[in-house]
Scaffold this active site. Sequence first.
Site, PDB file in Angstrom:
ATOM      1  N   THR A 154      -3.089   8.133  -2.779  1.00 36.30           N
ATOM      2  CA  THR A 154      -4.209   7.399  -2.416  1.00 36.30           C
ATOM      3  C   THR A 154      -5.332   7.537  -3.461  1.00 36.30           C
ATOM      4  OG1 THR A 154      -3.703   7.764  -0.086  1.00 36.30           O
ATOM      5  CG2 THR A 154      -5.855   7.468  -0.704  1.00 36.30           C
TER       6      THR A 154
ATOM      7  N   GLY B  98      -3.626  16.264   0.270  1.00 40.26           N
ATOM      8  CA  GLY B  98      -3.754  17.852   1.021  1.00 40.26           C
ATOM      9  C   GLY B  98      -3.285  18.802  -0.134  1.00 40.26           C
TER      10      GLY B  98
ATOM     11  N   GLU C 268      -0.918   8.068   5.410  1.00 45.11           N
ATOM     12  CA  GLU C 268       0.416   7.299   5.379  1.00 45.11           C
ATOM     13  C   GLU C 268       0.481   5.994   5.979  1.00 45.11           C
ATOM     14  OE1 GLU C 268       2.223   9.128   3.433  1.00 45.11           O
ATOM     15  OE2 GLU C 268       0.854  10.842   3.625  1.00 45.11           O
TER      16      GLU C 268
END
EC number: 1.3.3.6
Length: 625
Positions: free
Chosen positions: A109, A148, A391
């Site tokens: 992303t 993350g 996701e």
Amino acid sequence: LYFLSDPELMDSIPQAYLSHKEKYEQAVRKACWLFKKVTLLRDKGGDLEIFRQTLSGMLGSAILKDGNPLTLHYVMFLPTIVGQGTVEQQAEWMGRAWNCDIIGTYAQTELGHGTFIRGLETTAHYDSKAQEFVLNSPTLTSYKWWPGGLGQTANYAIVVAQLHTKGVCHGIHPFIVQLRDEETHKPLSGIKIGEIGTKLGMNATNNGYLGFDNVRIPREHMLMKNAQVLEDGTYVKSPSDKLTYGTMMFVRVILLHDMAGYLSKATTIAIRYSAVRRQSEMKPGEPEPQIMDYMTQQYKLFPNLATCFALRFNANWLWNMYNSVTAELEEGDLDRLPELHALSCCLKAVCTADAAHGVEILRLACGGHGYMTSSSLPSIYGLVTAASTYEGENTVMLLQTARYLVKAWQQAVGGMVLTPTVAYLKDALTQSNTPRHWENSLPCIIKAFQQVAAGKIKMCSENMDRRIQGGFSPEDAWNMTSIELAQCAEAHARAIIIDKFAESVAELTVSAVLKTVLTQLCELYGVYWLLQRAGDFLMYSHVSARDITGLQQWMEQLLSQIRPNAVGIVDGFDICDEILSSALGSYDGRVYERLFEEAAKSPLNKEPVNISFQKYLKPFLKSNL
């Protein structure tokens, strides 16, 4: 208890009273200690389900309450190497990653692009002379944003970038990129990296940003199990573009298990609290009843209890399908890949949305006490609601499934063989010739859900065709029909969920009493959503207006039947107090005592008079305002 009784994994003070920096540092310490223990357990032949639970399940979230900075290393970095890397690449990277000699994340992303991954801007140009890829972030919006563990934790990443070779862009491909020095942990030359800041929840996950300025990596660092770039820059195409999406499908499947777990926690808390809390007088002069005796409270609680089982059974079914399709892919059989992709998209969207909505309803069912951090419901909501976006943003996920469904409808009209999960479309072609029949039974409920899904898919296809015939381009027609398309994908997902829920219950080898309770929950799930979408069922299914009253009465009867078993059902989830971490939901029912115990932990209660009184309040009170 191997984990939960370890002092190193316990909180000395509640997370809510830590700074953002302290939360992260404590999370790293606990995550490292946790995975050392997991590794010892694994090496001794321990239960691998414990390993999964420490990654993203209830055990992990109980110990690392605000997110785990190592989750993506295990959930995305390692699986991507397995799914996208050659045998040689797996041999090179898996040992180091599995033993945590390196820590990885998954950087896809970007600041300007998320779900539309074909629009990603990060570039990887191949230099055939040096046999290297050169990575760049040509714009601000091309910076990786959200991964993350990226901020300060990972020293490697799988980076998804636009591949350019011999002057041609071949679309997105995955690359292994070193981000930080393995000894000093300092960012390497050309790497611009940091953390993105605080969020609604998951603040210890260490989500980061990442930019590239002429960063060079060897040719062998492109994962080449599917597509390849040869030494001279020749591009060898993958057998299927969707093979690149394997990691995302894996995570979407795992998400269903996680949503079932989080919703089970919230449901346990709310039902136990509702058995302790007493309120008002149902009948004048009588003792205050448990709030769970109010049917309005049951209406908040029990459909979510049913959803816990619906999500769990569907998660198991989808997991088995994922493993079967993955095995077929290894043999070169891609036939079921589109079906799996469509299912993982719509089930991810519907299940994450239902879980987030359910947790909020359950929080509200606990009144003001549900707003307390010590109830754990706010933190559960923060963890669950994030899944509606990561996701794959849910609306986009539904629209991806809708493309599959419209194509399936066209195949049904053309008399072609359909995959099992859309076989019900065949019935829709002859539905107008079928006599209307309705009875309050689970088979009729399942059939009605399929009729609604088929009717909405048919309507979308017809509306698309009508708009195209009216002069609109296919792209404009799609956009104009997109609200209905998203709704038809949701209807398809719900038809799958109720069908697999009922099928799973029927296949269980359990006592007749337990099967009766599970059947009641399955029926409640179906009737609840039928009444929630009554307009669709009146339009497309055999349900008529005169049936609605009977369906409402059936739902109320199911609520009453579930009421005596509700506490026993959530006790059956076997979620220990340490994992619930809730003043409202503990097994012993000491709600009010625990609320006071948690209040005593506030730093403001450590002294009888706060310093602000002398500095601000007292002068203010003495002033002549």
